[in-house]
Write an enzyme that holds these catalytic residues in place. Structure first.
Site, PDB file in Angstrom:
ATOM      1  N   SER A 177       9.484 -10.103  12.750  1.00 33.10           N
ATOM      2  CA  SER A 177       8.281 -10.908  12.591  1.00 33.10           C
ATOM      3  C   SER A 177       8.618 -12.383  12.363  1.00 33.10           C
ATOM      4  O   SER A 177       9.359 -12.988  13.123  1.00 33.10           O
ATOM      5  CB  SER A 177       7.430 -10.327  11.452  1.00 33.10           C
ATOM      6  OG  SER A 177       6.162 -10.913  11.406  1.00 33.10           O
ATOM      7  N   ASP A 384       1.065  -5.425  19.000  1.00 32.58           N
ATOM      8  CA  ASP A 384       1.529  -4.464  17.995  1.00 32.58           C
ATOM      9  C   ASP A 384       0.535  -4.289  16.851  1.00 32.58           C
ATOM     10  O   ASP A 384       0.873  -3.741  15.815  1.00 32.58           O
ATOM     11  CB  ASP A 384       2.902  -4.873  17.449  1.00 32.58           C
ATOM     12  CG  ASP A 384       2.900  -6.239  16.754  1.00 32.58           C
ATOM     13  OD1 ASP A 384       1.834  -6.686  16.290  1.00 32.58           O
ATOM     14  OD2 ASP A 384       3.966  -6.866  16.668  1.00 32.58           O
ATOM     15  N   HIS A 409       3.261  -3.191  14.317  1.00 33.66           N
ATOM     16  CA  HIS A 409       4.076  -4.292  13.820  1.00 33.66           C
ATOM     17  C   HIS A 409       5.146  -3.807  12.845  1.00 33.66           C
ATOM     18  O   HIS A 409       6.330  -4.108  13.010  1.00 33.66           O
ATOM     19  CB  HIS A 409       3.169  -5.319  13.140  1.00 33.66           C
ATOM     20  CG  HIS A 409       3.832  -6.624  12.855  1.00 33.66           C
ATOM     21  ND1 HIS A 409       4.291  -7.467  13.839  1.00 33.66           N
ATOM     22  CD2 HIS A 409       4.134  -7.242  11.672  1.00 33.66           C
ATOM     23  CE1 HIS A 409       4.828  -8.545  13.292  1.00 33.66           C
ATOM     24  NE2 HIS A 409       4.752  -8.427  11.981  1.00 33.66           N
TER      25      HIS A 409
END
Length: 458
Positions: A177, A384, A409
Site C-alpha cells: 500500500s 482491491d 487490499h
C-alpha cells in the site's frame, strides 16, 4: 486490511537455523495504518498501545493519538504534551507489522482483521528466512508525510542493518500500500543509498496515482473500519476523521491531478439552491480533483474537536496540501535506479470506490458542512476494494513483471497466488515444494470469482 489463526500459534512452517546464508535478506514495509503505534510517557518511559487495540480503543485513541500539524516542522504532533508516539522495534521490526493487536484476546478469538503481515512472515520463515538475519520489518508513524526525515532515516537504518546482518548481501524490499510511496520518496532523496543496499523491490497494492474514492471520503467523513456491533469496540468513524484530517500521508494519496485518468474521479453533491424569489431547486454539483479543494475548504470550515476542555479548530489544512503537492511532484518523476529489479502486484475483481456522492435528489445538502455528517454513496471501479487497479498499475517504473491478483487490499498480504509470485521472484520455495524458476511474463492477470467486499484503508 487476515486469515485463520489460533492461540499460541506455532507458525505454519519451520526452518533450520543454519539455513540462512544462501539468500538475500527481505525487509517488509507496511502501509497506511499498518504499524502498531505506542504512546510513550516522556517522564517515565512506559508505553501504551494506541493503534491497533480492541478494548478501550476509542478512549485511548482520543487521549493519546489526536494530533495537529505543525507547518514549521512538517510533522503532525500529538496534543498530549506528556507523551510521544513511537513504533515498537521488537522482533527486528516484525512485531509492529505482524498482528496489529497482539493481545491474547485477539489471538484466542481468532480476530483475524488484526492480522497484517503475519501469514507472509510465516511463509518466508517456511522458505528458510531467519528473523534478524535475513528477515526484517519496517513499521513507521504512518500519520506523517512519506518524505519526512524520521521515516527516511528509519528506512535507511533498516536497510543498513539488514545488509550488515546478512553478511553484506543486498536487500529485497516487499512493500504494501502506502509503503510503496514511502519507498519512492526514499529513492528520490537517497538514490545512491537505495542502489547500494537494494537488489529487488516488490510492491503490493500501492496507490501510485492515489485512491480517489477512499481518500476523498476520508477527508470529509472519516473511515469506518468495522460495521455492526463490532464498531463499539473499535475506533469510531468520527475519531478517525479528526485524526486523519491533520495527517500529511492522507493528503499525499489524493488523486493525482496530472494523471491521465480514463475518467477523472469526482465528488458529487446534491445541493439545494434558492433564488431571489425564495424558490428552491435541487442540482447535482460535480467537483473534479482540482475543484475538490474548494469543496474540502467549505465543508470542513467549521470542523473542530474538544480536547481537555479546549476547542481546537480542524479545517481542511492548506499547509498540508502545499506540502503534499511537492510530494506528488516527487512521486511523478522518481524512477527506480538501474540495477534494481522492480515488481508490481495489484488487486482486481473487487468493487473499489471511485466517485463519491453526498445527499440525494429527494434529500439534498443545504450547507456543505453537512457533508461531514452524511453517509457517502460510491460509484465503483475494478480494484482491491481500496485502490483502483488503474492507479495501482500506473507505476511508470518499467517493472520486470506487473501482475493483477484477485484479492482485497489487505487480502493480498495473505494470498496464495501472491506468495507464489514472491517465492518465484525471490528464487525460494517452502521446504516441501519444488523450487520455482523466475518468470519474465509482463502484465499477467490472475483471477477467480469473488464476492465484492467493503473498502478498507489499511
Amino acid at each position: 486490511m487476515l486469515r485463520d489463526f489460533w492461540c499460541f500459534h506455532p507458525g505454519i512452517w519451520s526452518s533450520d537455523s543454519d539455513d540462512v546464508a544462501d539468500r538475500d535478506p527481505v525487509v517488509l514495509v507496511s502501509g497506511i495504518a499498518g504499524s502498531i503505534l505506542n504512546s510513550k510517557n516522556k517522564k517515565f518511559g512506559c508505553q501504551t498501545r494506541v493503534w491497533v487495540r480492541i478494548l478501550l480503543a476509542d478512549l485511548e485513541f482520543k487521549r493519546k493519538l489526536f494530533s495537529i500539524y505543525n507547518p514549521k516542522t512538517g510533522y503532525t504532533e500529538e496534543l498530549d504534551d506528556s507523551s510521544e508516539i513511537v513504533v515498537p522495534q521488537d522482533d527486528y521490526g516484525l512485531y509492529a507489522i505482524d498482528i496489529l493487536d497482539p493481545s491474547t484476546l485477539v489471538k484466542c478469538t481468532q480476530l483475524t482483521d488484526c492480522y497484517h503481515f503475519h501469514n507472509m512472515i510465516d511463509m518466508l520463515v517456511g522458505c528458510g528466512y531467519k528473523k534478524g538475519t535475513t528477515l526484517f520489518g519496517y513499521g513507521y508513524d504512518f500519520r506523517q508525510s512519506n518524505r519526512i526525515g524520521k521515516a527516511m532515516n528509519g528506512l535507511h537504518e533498516k536497510l543498513k542493518a539488514a545488509y550488515k546482518a546478512s553478511g553484506g548481501r543486498k536487500v529485497n524490499l516487499i512493500s504494501h500500500s502506502m509503503g510503496g510511496l514511502l519507498i519512492l520518496c526514499f529513492i528520490s532523496h537517497h538514490s545512491d543509498v537505495f542502489s547500494q543496499y537494494v537488489n529487488k523491490w516488490i510492491t503490493i497494492a500501492t496507490p501510485f496515482q492515489g485512491a480517489p474514492g477512499c481518500i476523498n471520503d476520508t477527508l470529509l467523513t472519516g473511515v469506518q473500519f468495522v460495521e455492526g456491533f463490532k464498531s463499539f469496540f473499535f475506533v469510531s468513524r468520527w475519531s478517525m476523521h479528526q485524526l486523519l484530517v491533520e495527517c500529511p500521508s492522507i493528503y499525499e494519496m489524493l488523486p493525482n491531478i496530472d494523471f491521465n485518468w480514463k475518467k477523472k474521479p469526482e465528488i458529487l453533491v446534491w445541493r439545494k439552491q434558492s433564488n431571489d424569489d425564495g424558490e428552491t431547486s435541487v442540482e447535482l454539483a460535480s467537483y473534479g480533483p482540482e475543484e475538490s479543494v474548494s469543496l474540502f475548504e467549505e465543508a470542513l470550515k467549521n470542523n473542530e474537536l474538544s480536547y481537555n476542555g479546549k476547542t481546537i479548530p480542524l479545517p481542511f489544512n492548506s499547509a498540508i496540501l502545499k506540502w503534499a503537492a511537492v510530494t506528488r511532484q516527487i512521486l511523478n518523476k522518481t524512477q527506480v535506479p538501474k540495477g534494481v529489479s522492480f515488481y508490481n502486484i495489484y488487486g482486481t475483481s473487487f468493487d473499489t470506490p471511485f466517485d463519491v456522492c453526498y445527499g440525494s435528489e429527494s434529500s439534498p445538502i443545504d450547507e456543505l458542512s453537512a457533508i461531514c455528517h452524511s453517509d457517502p454513496k460510491y460509484s465503483f471501479v475494478d480494484g482491491d476494494g481500496t485502490v483502483p487497479a488503474e492507479s495501482a498499475k500506473a507505476d511508470n517504473l518499467d517493472p520486470v513483471e506487473r501482475v493483477g491478483v484477485c484479492a482485497s487490499h489487505r487480502g493480498l498480504l495473505n494470498n496464495d497466488k501472491v506468495f507464489e509470485l514472491i517465492q518465484n521472484w525471490l528464487g525460494v520455495s517452502p521446504k516441501d515444494k519444488k523450487h520455482l524458476k523466475t518468470s519474465k511474463v509482463m502484465d499477467e492477470h490472475y483471477s477467480r470469482p469473488v464476492e465484492a467486499k467493503n473498502s478498507s484503508l489499511y
